[in-house]
Motif scaffolding. Sequence first.
Motif, PDB file in Angstrom:
ATOM      1  N   SER A  27       0.831  -1.205   0.000  1.00 49.36           N
ATOM      2  CA  SER A  27       0.000   0.000   0.000  1.00 49.36           C
ATOM      3  C   SER A  27       0.866   1.256   0.000  1.00 49.36           C
ATOM      4  O   SER A  27       2.007   1.251   0.457  1.00 49.36           O
ATOM      5  N   LYS A  28       0.291   2.337  -0.513  1.00 52.69           N
ATOM      6  CA  LYS A  28       0.956   3.630  -0.509  1.00 52.69           C
ATOM      7  C   LYS A  28       0.035   4.671   0.106  1.00 52.69           C
ATOM      8  O   LYS A  28      -1.189   4.537   0.062  1.00 52.69           O
ATOM      9  N   ILE A  29       0.628   5.696   0.673  1.00 54.88           N
ATOM     10  CA  ILE A  29      -0.134   6.814   1.230  1.00 54.88           C
ATOM     11  C   ILE A  29       0.265   8.067   0.454  1.00 54.88           C
ATOM     12  O   ILE A  29       1.459   8.346   0.296  1.00 54.88           O
ATOM     13  N   ASP A  30      -0.718   8.797  -0.071  1.00 51.90           N
ATOM     14  CA  ASP A  30      -0.390   9.992  -0.838  1.00 51.90           C
ATOM     15  C   ASP A  30      -0.207  11.193   0.088  1.00 51.90           C
ATOM     16  O   ASP A  30      -0.343  11.082   1.310  1.00 51.90           O
ATOM     17  N   TYR A  31       0.100  12.356  -0.485  1.00 49.18           N
ATOM     18  CA  TYR A  31       0.420  13.510   0.362  1.00 49.18           C
ATOM     19  C   TYR A  31      -0.792  14.085   1.093  1.00 49.18           C
ATOM     20  O   TYR A  31      -0.636  14.890   2.003  1.00 49.18           O
ATOM     21  N   PRO A  69      -3.184  -1.992  -2.956  1.00 48.29           N
ATOM     22  CA  PRO A  69      -3.004  -2.470  -4.334  1.00 48.29           C
ATOM     23  C   PRO A  69      -4.253  -3.157  -4.868  1.00 48.29           C
ATOM     24  O   PRO A  69      -4.988  -3.816  -4.128  1.00 48.29           O
ATOM     25  N   GLY A  70      -4.472  -2.966  -6.191  1.00 48.93           N
ATOM     26  CA  GLY A  70      -5.619  -3.582  -6.846  1.00 48.93           C
ATOM     27  C   GLY A  70      -5.310  -4.988  -7.315  1.00 48.93           C
ATOM     28  O   GLY A  70      -4.317  -5.606  -6.914  1.00 48.93           O
ATOM     29  N   ALA A  87      -5.755  -5.190 -12.963  1.00 48.23           N
ATOM     30  CA  ALA A  87      -5.789  -3.717 -12.995  1.00 48.23           C
ATOM     31  C   ALA A  87      -4.838  -3.180 -11.927  1.00 48.23           C
ATOM     32  O   ALA A  87      -5.249  -2.592 -10.924  1.00 48.23           O
ATOM     33  N   LYS A  88      -3.560  -3.393 -12.159  1.00 47.51           N
ATOM     34  CA  LYS A  88      -2.553  -3.047 -11.160  1.00 47.51           C
ATOM     35  C   LYS A  88      -2.487  -1.557 -10.869  1.00 47.51           C
ATOM     36  O   LYS A  88      -2.049  -1.145  -9.801  1.00 47.51           O
ATOM     37  N   HIS A  89      -2.919  -0.734 -11.847  1.00 48.25           N
ATOM     38  CA  HIS A  89      -2.856   0.712 -11.653  1.00 48.25           C
ATOM     39  C   HIS A  89      -4.061   1.247 -10.887  1.00 48.25           C
ATOM     40  O   HIS A  89      -4.120   2.425 -10.569  1.00 48.25           O
ATOM     41  N   MET A  90      -5.028   0.366 -10.575  1.00 49.91           N
ATOM     42  CA  MET A  90      -6.184   0.752  -9.773  1.00 49.91           C
ATOM     43  C   MET A  90      -5.928   0.372  -8.312  1.00 49.91           C
ATOM     44  O   MET A  90      -5.320  -0.652  -8.031  1.00 49.91           O
ATOM     45  N   THR A  91      -6.400   1.202  -7.386  1.00 52.63           N
ATOM     46  CA  THR A  91      -6.178   0.930  -5.964  1.00 52.63           C
ATOM     47  C   THR A  91      -7.486   1.023  -5.187  1.00 52.63           C
ATOM     48  O   THR A  91      -8.457   1.623  -5.641  1.00 52.63           O
ATOM     49  N   TYR A  92      -7.479   0.411  -4.011  1.00 54.49           N
ATOM     50  CA  TYR A  92      -8.606   0.520  -3.085  1.00 54.49           C
ATOM     51  C   TYR A  92      -8.283   1.641  -2.107  1.00 54.49           C
ATOM     52  O   TYR A  92      -7.273   1.609  -1.427  1.00 54.49           O
TER      53      TYR A  92
END
Length: 354
Positions: A78-82, A89-90, A94-99
């Motif tokens: 998982s990543k956290i944005d600013y 991760p999706g 669809a790897k470029h889609m996230t939950y």
Amino acid sequence: MNRRENLLSLLKRQGYDEVPVEFLLCPDLEKLFRKKTDYIGDYMEYFNMPWKYVDDMKLIDNDTDKYLKYFDSLKPGSKIDYWGVGHEPGSEAAKHMTYMRNPLKQITSMEELENYPFPDFLSANNDHQKKQVEQIREAGLAAVGNMQMTIWEASWYIRGMEELMMDMMFEDEKAVYLLDKISEINLIRAKSFVNAGVDILFIGDDIGMQRSIMMSEDLYVTWLKPRLKNLISEVKKINKDLIVFYHSCGFITPFIPHLIDAGVDVLNPIQPECMDFKDIHSEFGDKLSFHGTIGTQSTMPFGTPEDVRKEVFRNLEIAGDKGGLLVAPTHLLEPEVPWENIIAYVQACKDFLK
């Protein structure tokens, strides 16, 4: 006219010499592009697209670990944005889609909201932006500041859609504080882009669903329109010739007069599965230009190359000789889109004025 001049003339409905090409590829299609063309550079350059994006301001404090305490757990990878929003991760397909995980979903008090560590764009670095604009202009392209998810989406990503909707409907002070805070932060970003000299500011929030608007017109006019109108007014004080793009997926016909009143110049994407471009153009084409109209739920993935060509020609003919339509796929092109349909779109744009 160079590509920049041609695009700006088209968007201002003052005529055009060529039909610009514009689209975005998902990672799988970008790999296919490289396989098909052996081109190692940017696909936007390869297809002679008319614009280039200017990088956003760079935060000095970009440590997102401070947001971990707002989540019980996040999946590995998982990543956290600013903004502090978690992205799990999706699927493999669809790897470029996230939950999305909303950090303030569970808060109950103003104190929790006021203590939230919002990103500090007031002290962010923007030294690179003017130089990038100059380089883009020297290449004969339009410079674009891209900051979609501007007010509504950035706010609900943090709070949660249902929670923010309830806050708004009950006139909770948390909604006032959050929407004002996001508007204040994004006005800093918008002014930075415009002061750097961008030709186009691309903003937006998804306010439509497939067959209906996302919220009542009254709710939109009360909570979102005034904040959007203020942001556009402030940046157009800096540059009255700035072209403001606004993105919203879905059906948004009842909102279009409000977007025009707020100062929007170009509406994206006019999904044909949700709204008919001929009807929209007939009603609003004298006040508004458009970007999109070629369906990524229908024509691009499931039509034939001839279907794609016909749709491009049809919509350009609706727009007419003055322009007012940057004809393009309505969203990111996903893996289902055949390469032949992408080439058919590009060729149709080239052939239209022949």
